[in-house]
Design a protein around this motif. Sequence first.
Motif, PDB file in Angstrom:
ATOM      1  N   ALA A 102       0.852  -1.191   0.000  1.00  0.00           N
ATOM      2  CA  ALA A 102       0.000   0.000   0.000  1.00  0.00           C
ATOM      3  C   ALA A 102       0.883   1.235   0.000  1.00  0.00           C
ATOM      4  CB  ALA A 102      -0.928  -0.004   1.207  1.00  0.00           C
ATOM      5  N   ALA A 104      -0.305   4.501   0.358  1.00  0.00           N
ATOM      6  CA  ALA A 104      -0.815   5.434   1.374  1.00  0.00           C
ATOM      7  C   ALA A 104      -1.970   4.752   2.089  1.00  0.00           C
ATOM      8  CB  ALA A 104      -1.281   6.725   0.712  1.00  0.00           C
ATOM      9  N   ASP A 105      -2.435   5.379   3.156  1.00  0.00           N
ATOM     10  CA  ASP A 105      -3.593   4.820   3.869  1.00  0.00           C
ATOM     11  C   ASP A 105      -4.786   4.745   2.926  1.00  0.00           C
ATOM     12  OD1 ASP A 105      -1.972   4.818   6.088  1.00  0.00           O
ATOM     13  OD2 ASP A 105      -2.941   6.532   7.065  1.00  0.00           O
ATOM     14  N   PHE A 106      -5.519   3.662   3.008  1.00  0.00           N
ATOM     15  CA  PHE A 106      -6.737   3.516   2.208  1.00  0.00           C
ATOM     16  C   PHE A 106      -7.839   4.343   2.862  1.00  0.00           C
ATOM     17  CE2 PHE A 106      -4.474   0.390   0.054  1.00  0.00           C
ATOM     18  CZ  PHE A 106      -5.219  -0.200  -0.960  1.00  0.00           C
ATOM     19  N   THR A 107      -8.585   5.078   2.068  1.00  0.00           N
ATOM     20  CA  THR A 107      -9.755   5.800   2.564  1.00  0.00           C
ATOM     21  C   THR A 107     -10.967   4.945   2.250  1.00  0.00           C
ATOM     22  OG1 THR A 107      -9.848   7.032   0.493  1.00  0.00           O
ATOM     23  CG2 THR A 107      -8.754   8.107   2.349  1.00  0.00           C
ATOM     24  N   GLY A 111      -7.773   2.926  -2.546  1.00  0.00           N
ATOM     25  CA  GLY A 111      -6.415   3.342  -2.273  1.00  0.00           C
ATOM     26  C   GLY A 111      -5.511   3.063  -3.456  1.00  0.00           C
ATOM     27  N   THR A 128      -9.065  -3.104   6.544  1.00  0.00           N
ATOM     28  CA  THR A 128      -8.466  -1.786   6.327  1.00  0.00           C
ATOM     29  C   THR A 128      -7.009  -1.976   5.946  1.00  0.00           C
ATOM     30  OG1 THR A 128      -7.823  -1.564   8.637  1.00  0.00           O
ATOM     31  CG2 THR A 128      -9.981  -0.678   8.023  1.00  0.00           C
ATOM     32  N   ALA A 129      -6.413  -0.913   5.392  1.00  0.00           N
ATOM     33  CA  ALA A 129      -5.000  -0.971   5.023  1.00  0.00           C
ATOM     34  C   ALA A 129      -4.376   0.399   5.226  1.00  0.00           C
ATOM     35  CB  ALA A 129      -4.839  -1.431   3.580  1.00  0.00           C
ATOM     36  N   GLU A 130      -3.140   0.388   5.688  1.00  0.00           N
ATOM     37  CA  GLU A 130      -2.396   1.617   5.900  1.00  0.00           C
ATOM     38  C   GLU A 130      -1.166   1.601   5.011  1.00  0.00           C
ATOM     39  OE1 GLU A 130      -1.533   1.673  10.052  1.00  0.00           O
ATOM     40  OE2 GLU A 130      -3.630   1.943  10.638  1.00  0.00           O
ATOM     41  N   ALA A 131      -0.531   2.743   4.870  1.00  0.00           N
ATOM     42  CA  ALA A 131       0.675   2.860   4.054  1.00  0.00           C
ATOM     43  C   ALA A 131       1.717   1.851   4.522  1.00  0.00           C
ATOM     44  CB  ALA A 131       1.222   4.280   4.145  1.00  0.00           C
ATOM     45  N   ASP A 133       1.523  -1.444   4.263  1.00  0.00           N
ATOM     46  CA  ASP A 133       0.981  -2.794   4.480  1.00  0.00           C
ATOM     47  C   ASP A 133       1.171  -3.658   3.230  1.00  0.00           C
ATOM     48  OD1 ASP A 133       0.165  -2.063   6.980  1.00  0.00           O
ATOM     49  OD2 ASP A 133      -1.992  -2.029   6.511  1.00  0.00           O
ATOM     50  N   ARG A 149      -5.912  -9.055   2.463  1.00  0.00           N
ATOM     51  CA  ARG A 149      -4.801  -9.450   3.342  1.00  0.00           C
ATOM     52  C   ARG A 149      -4.372 -10.845   3.087  1.00  0.00           C
ATOM     53  NH1 ARG A 149      -2.731  -5.645   6.553  1.00  0.00           N
ATOM     54  NH2 ARG A 149      -4.123  -3.921   6.790  1.00  0.00           N
TER      55      ARG A 149
END
Length: 149
Positions: A102, A104-107, A111, A128-131, A133, A149
């Motif tokens: 990822a 950037a963080d997923f909104t 993303g 969810t996913a963040e930068a 990941d 995931r």
Amino acid sequence: MVELLSQLTAWHWLILGVVLLGIELLTGSTYLLWPAASALFVGILLFIAPGLGWEMQMLLFFLLSITTLVLGRTHLQRLVKGGEPSDLNDPGLAMIGRQVRAVADFTGIEGRVQVGDTQWSARLSGGTAEAGDLLRVEAVEGATLIVGR
């Protein structure tokens, strides 16, 4: 015409088979392969049973051609193609199962992910996913990767 047909010999059938094989090699369609094999079979059969009448030769040729064409197209085509679609000309399909990072963080579920040196639009299949990941590509929809995931 009947006089001409009654003079058919094994050599005529063998020549027809070789000519059809030659045309098949030029086209590569496999449609002429089966009549070529049938003509060669009738030619070889005439060496074994030279008294076979022209009517029986023609009938045998047509029946063998149709039978081998149907069987060849239904059974051998699966073996040649392998039964599974190829991802050779679709690089998106080749990415399924690949790990991506990822960017950037997923909104929400939208993303971007990094694939090699390229960024792709991505949509999360769940969670969810963040930068940073690591995610796995599950599917491709147009120019958007479906990741999870």
